[in-house]
Scaffold this motif. Structure first.
Motif, short mmCIF file in Angstrom:
data_model
loop_
_atom_site.label_atom_id
_atom_site.label_comp_id
_atom_site.label_asym_id
_atom_site.label_seq_id
_atom_site.Cartn_x
_atom_site.Cartn_y
_atom_site.Cartn_z
N ILE A 253 1.04 -1.35 0.07
CA ILE A 253 0.09 -0.13 0.15
C ILE A 253 0.94 1.22 0.01
CG2 ILE A 253 -1.76 1.27 1.44
CD1 ILE A 253 -3.02 -1.34 2.24
N PHE A 254 1.78 1.41 0.82
CA PHE A 254 2.59 2.53 1.09
C PHE A 254 3.41 2.79 -0.16
CE2 PHE A 254 1.12 3.25 5.49
CZ PHE A 254 1.08 4.60 5.65
N MET A 255 4.10 1.78 -0.41
CA MET A 255 5.10 1.86 -1.52
C MET A 255 4.54 2.22 -2.82
SD MET A 255 8.18 1.64 -0.39
CE MET A 255 7.46 2.46 0.96
N SER A 256 3.25 1.61 -3.12
CA SER A 256 2.41 1.96 -4.26
C SER A 256 1.87 3.39 -4.08
CB SER A 256 1.34 0.91 -4.41
OG SER A 256 1.66 -0.28 -4.41
N LEU A 257 1.38 3.75 -2.91
CA LEU A 257 1.18 5.10 -2.79
C LEU A 257 2.44 6.13 -2.94
CD1 LEU A 257 -1.17 6.98 -1.87
CD2 LEU A 257 -0.15 6.94 0.44
N PHE A 258 3.58 5.80 -2.75
CA PHE A 258 4.59 6.53 -2.88
C PHE A 258 4.85 6.79 -4.34
CE2 PHE A 258 6.84 5.96 1.15
CZ PHE A 258 7.29 7.18 1.35
N LEU A 259 4.61 5.61 -5.23
CA LEU A 259 4.66 6.03 -6.86
C LEU A 259 3.57 6.62 -7.39
CD1 LEU A 259 5.92 4.96 -9.60
CD2 LEU A 259 4.62 2.74 -9.26
N ALA A 260 2.51 6.39 -6.69
CA ALA A 260 1.26 7.23 -6.98
C ALA A 260 1.39 8.79 -6.95
CB ALA A 260 0.06 6.76 -6.51
N VAL A 261 1.86 9.08 -5.67
CA VAL A 261 2.22 10.40 -5.51
C VAL A 261 3.25 10.97 -6.18
CG1 VAL A 261 2.85 11.87 -3.47
CG2 VAL A 261 1.35 10.19 -3.08
N VAL A 262 4.50 10.39 -6.17
CA VAL A 262 5.42 10.83 -7.33
C VAL A 262 5.12 11.06 -8.62
CG1 VAL A 262 7.79 10.13 -8.10
CG2 VAL A 262 7.23 9.85 -5.63
N TYR A 263 4.20 10.08 -9.05
CA TYR A 263 3.96 10.13 -10.59
C TYR A 263 3.01 11.43 -10.77
CZ TYR A 263 1.60 8.80 -14.78
OH TYR A 263 1.05 8.76 -16.20
N ASN A 264 2.11 11.52 -9.77
CA ASN A 264 1.04 12.60 -9.92
C ASN A 264 1.70 14.08 -9.81
OD1 ASN A 264 -1.80 13.63 -10.02
ND2 ASN A 264 -1.46 14.50 -7.97
N ASN A 265 2.59 14.12 -8.71
CA ASN A 265 3.24 15.42 -8.59
C ASN A 265 4.38 15.64 -9.71
OD1 ASN A 265 2.17 16.63 -5.85
ND2 ASN A 265 2.34 14.43 -5.71
N TYR A 266 5.11 14.81 -9.93
CA TYR A 266 6.11 15.00 -10.97
C TYR A 266 5.31 15.28 -12.42
CZ TYR A 266 10.00 13.98 -14.28
OH TYR A 266 10.93 14.04 -15.07
N LYS A 267 4.39 14.52 -12.88
CA LYS A 267 3.68 14.83 -13.97
C LYS A 267 3.36 16.43 -13.92
CE LYS A 267 0.07 13.28 -16.83
NZ LYS A 267 -1.00 12.22 -16.98
N LYS A 268 2.58 16.93 -12.81
CA LYS A 268 2.05 18.01 -12.91
C LYS A 268 3.23 19.12 -12.95
CE LYS A 268 1.05 19.66 -8.66
NZ LYS A 268 0.51 19.77 -7.37
N HIS A 269 4.39 18.74 -11.94
CA HIS A 269 5.34 20.07 -12.21
C HIS A 269 5.83 20.07 -13.85
CE1 HIS A 269 4.82 20.95 -8.06
NE2 HIS A 269 5.04 19.99 -7.64
N LEU A 270 6.11 18.83 -13.89
CA LEU A 270 6.74 18.52 -15.42
C LEU A 270 5.84 19.45 -16.53
CD1 LEU A 270 9.18 17.54 -17.05
CD2 LEU A 270 8.04 15.51 -17.27
N LYS A 271 4.71 19.10 -16.31
CA LYS A 271 3.59 19.80 -17.16
C LYS A 271 4.00 21.33 -17.10
CE LYS A 271 -0.87 19.52 -16.54
NZ LYS A 271 -1.98 19.20 -16.40
N ASN A 272 3.83 21.97 -16.01
CA ASN A 272 4.30 23.25 -15.77
C ASN A 272 5.47 23.80 -16.59
OD1 ASN A 272 1.71 23.41 -14.35
ND2 ASN A 272 2.89 23.30 -12.44
N GLU A 273 6.52 22.96 -16.39
CA GLU A 273 7.74 23.19 -16.92
C GLU A 273 7.53 23.06 -18.53
OE1 GLU A 273 11.04 23.45 -16.10
OE2 GLU A 273 10.93 23.23 -13.95
N ILE A 274 6.89 22.09 -19.18
CA ILE A 274 6.56 22.33 -20.68
C ILE A 274 5.75 23.29 -21.01
CG2 ILE A 274 5.81 20.76 -22.57
CD1 ILE A 274 8.43 19.97 -20.93
N ARG A 275 4.97 23.84 -20.13
CA ARG A 275 3.99 24.98 -20.46
C ARG A 275 5.07 26.21 -20.48
NH1 ARG A 275 0.78 24.71 -16.74
NH2 ARG A 275 -0.89 23.89 -17.64
N GLU A 276 5.90 26.45 -19.77
CA GLU A 276 6.86 27.47 -19.93
C GLU A 276 7.68 27.34 -21.04
OE1 GLU A 276 9.00 28.14 -16.25
OE2 GLU A 276 7.04 28.22 -14.98
N LEU A 277 8.02 25.92 -21.47
CA LEU A 277 8.95 25.99 -22.73
C LEU A 277 7.97 26.28 -23.90
CD1 LEU A 277 10.67 22.55 -22.33
CD2 LEU A 277 11.50 24.72 -22.35
N ALA A 278 6.75 26.00 -23.82
CA ALA A 278 5.84 26.47 -25.06
C ALA A 278 5.84 27.97 -25.27
CB ALA A 278 4.53 25.90 -24.66
#
Length: 708
Positions: A253-278
């Motif tokens: 549960i917790f290790m899967s939760l780590f992956l989910a939180v990392v995936y969600n937040n990393y994707k969100k922040h990376l999307k912001n980076e790509i928006r600024e690149l655009a």
């Protein structure tokens, strides 16, 4: 002196090149600064910078403790040379940027401080060495700063920024995980502490609370399962329920939760980076447009001749036919000019890999058609087309002949060449992967995301270098490796009496040490894999007979670094596990998942770009999957390619055809933009083209790249 028009063209080409490669360097716009900027971005300069960065990092292999020792004078001269190159590169950067921007950029400050610290440490170490005083090269830990902070490493900096932005959300999950771990540890102490249980080595079982916390933390990684539960399980089978519950809650549960939180937040922040690149890419393209624009009726445009000159400057390596194809896309109605909307798309068009194929009849087919159509000619052409198979067959044939020739030599072991022959023949099985369409799709997808994986390779290299250097200073000489026939004292105990009668020494794991840079990297890789990583650092002394070793599920790394140093040494390994395994590996998995989904879905949906549409419209296209063997001429799209020659045979056409390459994107940023373009709403893509003022760029008005 260059004409004003040519100066504007050079400046516009610099803006377009920056937009294509997503560079956000606020360079000066004077003619001299622009020329220096072109030199700064030249591939030779970038390659030389990377060469000296990796040379500086690799000096740890030759410095004490060294894998291949070199005199101190040699390594010192090489390090000073690297630092001079870094200083020159930084000075070059200062020449092309505005002074106020340069001194506000944290990256530049970090590089200067790292150079100063390295020179200071080198001087102090050299003086102390003259007087035979042993000291620590503490500045080696700052060497990865050069890999991170030079302008060429923006991908690694972006990864670090994403990690930094993701840490707050990870912290909350980690605190909740630690609370669960501490609660289970307390329950384990109450359940097993008063049972007088012992481990297989005869040591007290679950009597010390901190030891319980550590053992259960290791159990989360499954590295000590089922060993850690066996004493309790042997005492009562019902106690297995405690460990089952612990594994379900914390590992799954917790290790899967780590992956989910990392995936969600990393994707969100990376999307912001790509928006600024655009945003940045659009600003750069508009600045280039404003330099070249001319008035045409009620709108501003770039003339066709000017557009061609610009593209030739930005991408001199593309063919004339490729350039004409891009012009037909940008000037769809062939009006003789390119409007603002089409001009802004130029950077994206240049980032799409287009393969130009020139179709023509072979001269032998015209001069001696019978010879060209003969079986021997077809066989030779088949060998050329199947270069991989031909290379493997000829290599195996050469090895076989060499083996037969040397077989009579007494001192020669012919089995080595035979092994090479067998390996070469096995490699032909790769053709099976290429022959199955779905396998080919997956392989092309993996090839397309390899450049993005290299970014995390650089990130991993930075973490490994830092921990390897710290590990060498902490654990150097604590464990040593001796040959099997060595008579050195304590050779059987890996050079340390604390490892006497330990499984670590009996299993001959003495090479797992921090005695040099290479060995440190290997140990860190073992820690990344996490199998038995806890035993590398903390195994207890064992009285188990060697005959019992085959009965253990995994040969243990017992009596590790915590026993030969101090117990707080565990913090070093736990810190590495948290940073590398829990954070970076999860972010790496998250990124690969997203990139693979995008690329794989792109293959499945057969999305056609504007280039593909234009290629098909011009009747000059060929599908990627149809470019195999001799099917090229049979799959040309266009009626003019269906002409028949004498005798009813189809004549080979002459001309050009285009296709989108399997590796679609020239840059990593192009793939990142493709990953998130569907998730960025149109209204969030910055100011519209109509809202952007038609003014030329003001020197110094650009924002610099954010530091790590």
């Amino acid at each position: 002196m260059a004409e004003p028009g040519s100066q504007d063209l050079l400046l516009a080409a610099a803006f377009v090149s920056d937009a294509q490669y997503n560079r956000n360097i606020p360079f000066k716009t004077s003619p001299e600064a622009v020329r220096l900027y072109y030199l700064y971005n030249h591939w030779i300069m970038r390659t030389a910078t990377y060469f000296f960065i990796f040379l500086d990092l690799s000096l740890a292999v030759f410095e004490e403790p060294a894998v291949y020792p070199l005199p101190f004078l040699v390594t010192s001269v090489l390090e000073v040379l690297c630092l001079l190159v870094f200083f020159g590169r930084l000075t070059h950067f200062a020449k092309v940027t505005h002074r106020s921007v340069f001194w506000k950029d944290t990256k530049n400050i970090c590089i200067m401080v790292a150079i100063l610290l390295s020179l200071t440490d080198l001087a102090i170490y050299g003086v102390l060495r003259i007087y035979d005083v042993r000291s620590i090269r503490w500045s080696r830990i700052v060497r990865p700063i050069f890999l991170i902070n030079f302008a060429e490493s923006r991908q690694i900096r972006r990864a670090f920024r994403s990690i930094r932005n993701t840490l707050p959300e990870i912290t909350y999950v980690f605190l909740l995980f630690m609370f669960s771990l501490l609660m289970f540890s307390l329950m384990a102490l109450k359940l097993f502490g008063e049972r007088n249980l012992q481990t297989a080595e005869g040591l007290p079982y679950f009597r010390n609370y901190l030891e319980i916390v550590f053992d259960l933390y290791v159990l989360v990684t499954t590295a000590n399962s089922p060993d850690v539960m066996m004493p309790a399980f042997d005492f009562s089978s019902w106690y297995a329920l405690f460990f089952i519950a612990f594994v379900i809650v914390n590992t799954y549960i917790f290790m899967s939760l780590f992956l989910a939180v990392v995936y969600n937040n990393y994707k969100k922040h990376l999307k912001n980076e790509i928006r600024e690149l655009a945003y940045m890419k659009r600003r750069k393209m508009l600045e280039a447009f404003n330099l070249l624009k001319e008035e045409e009726g009620a709108q501003f445009v770039v003339r066709e001749a000017r557009w061609k000159q610009l593209v030739k400057l930005v991408a001199p390596d593309i063919s004339n036919s490729h350039r004409e194809l891009l012009l037909r896309i940008s000037d769809d109605e062939q009006k003789g000019f390119v409007d603002k909307k089409s001009f802004v798309q130029l950077a994206d068009l240049l980032n799409i890999q287009v393969v130009t194929l020139k179709i023509h009849s072979h001269p032998l087919g015209q001069w001696v058609p019978r010879v060209y159509a003969s079986g021997v000619s077809q066989f030779l052409r088949s060998m050329v087309r199947h270069r991989f198979d031909t290379l493997i067959i000829f290599a195996a044939l050469t090895a076989t002949i060499l083996n037969t020739t040397l077989k009579s030599t007494v001192k020669y072991n012919s089995q080595q060449i035979l092994d090479i022959v067998f390996i070469l023949r096995v490699l032909r099985l790769i053709r099976i992967v290429d022959s199955i369409q779905r396998f080919r799709v997956i392989m092309n997808t993996l090839i397309n995301i390899v450049p993005t994986m290299l970014t995390f390779g650089g990130l991993t290299l930075v973490v490994y270098c830092v921990f390897a250097i710290v590990g060498m200073e902490l654990f150097h000489g604590k464990i040593q490796f001796f040959p099997a026939n060595s008579n050195a004292p304590h050779a059987l105990e890996c050079g340390n009496p604390a490892l006497k009668d330990s499984l670590f020494a009996r299993a001959k794991y003495c090479k797992n040490n921090f005695n040099n840079f290479a060995s440190s990297f290997i140990v860190l890789m073992e820690l990344t894999v996490v199998n038995q990583w806890h035993d590398i650092l903390c195994g207890g002394r064992s009285n188990v007979e060697l005959a019992l070793l085959p009965l253990t599920p995994v040969i243990l790394f017992a009596n590790g670094f915590a026993n030969v140093t101090v117990q707080p040494a565990k913090l070093y390994f736990i810190a590495f596990h948290i940073i590398m395994v829990i954070i970076i590996v999860n972010i790496f998995v998250s990124f690969i998942l997203e990139a693979f989904f995008v690329e794989y879905s792109l293959e499945k949906s057969e999305v056609e770009t504007a280039i593909e549409h234009k290629i098909q419209e011009l009747g000059m296209g060929v599908q990627e999957d149809e470019l195999r063997d001799e099917q090229l001429l049979d799959n040309m799209e266009g009626a003019e390619h269906d002409l028949e020659g004498e005798g009813g045979m189809k004549a080979q056409p002459k001309g050009l055809v285009f296709k989108i390459a399997s590796k679609r994107y020239r840059t990593v940023d192009a793939l990142l933009q493709r990953m998130f373009e569907a998730e960025i709403p149109l209204e969030d893509e910055g100011p519209s083209l109509e809202e952007t003022p038609n003014v030329s760029p003001v020197p110094g008005a650009q924002a610099g790249e954010r530091p790590v």
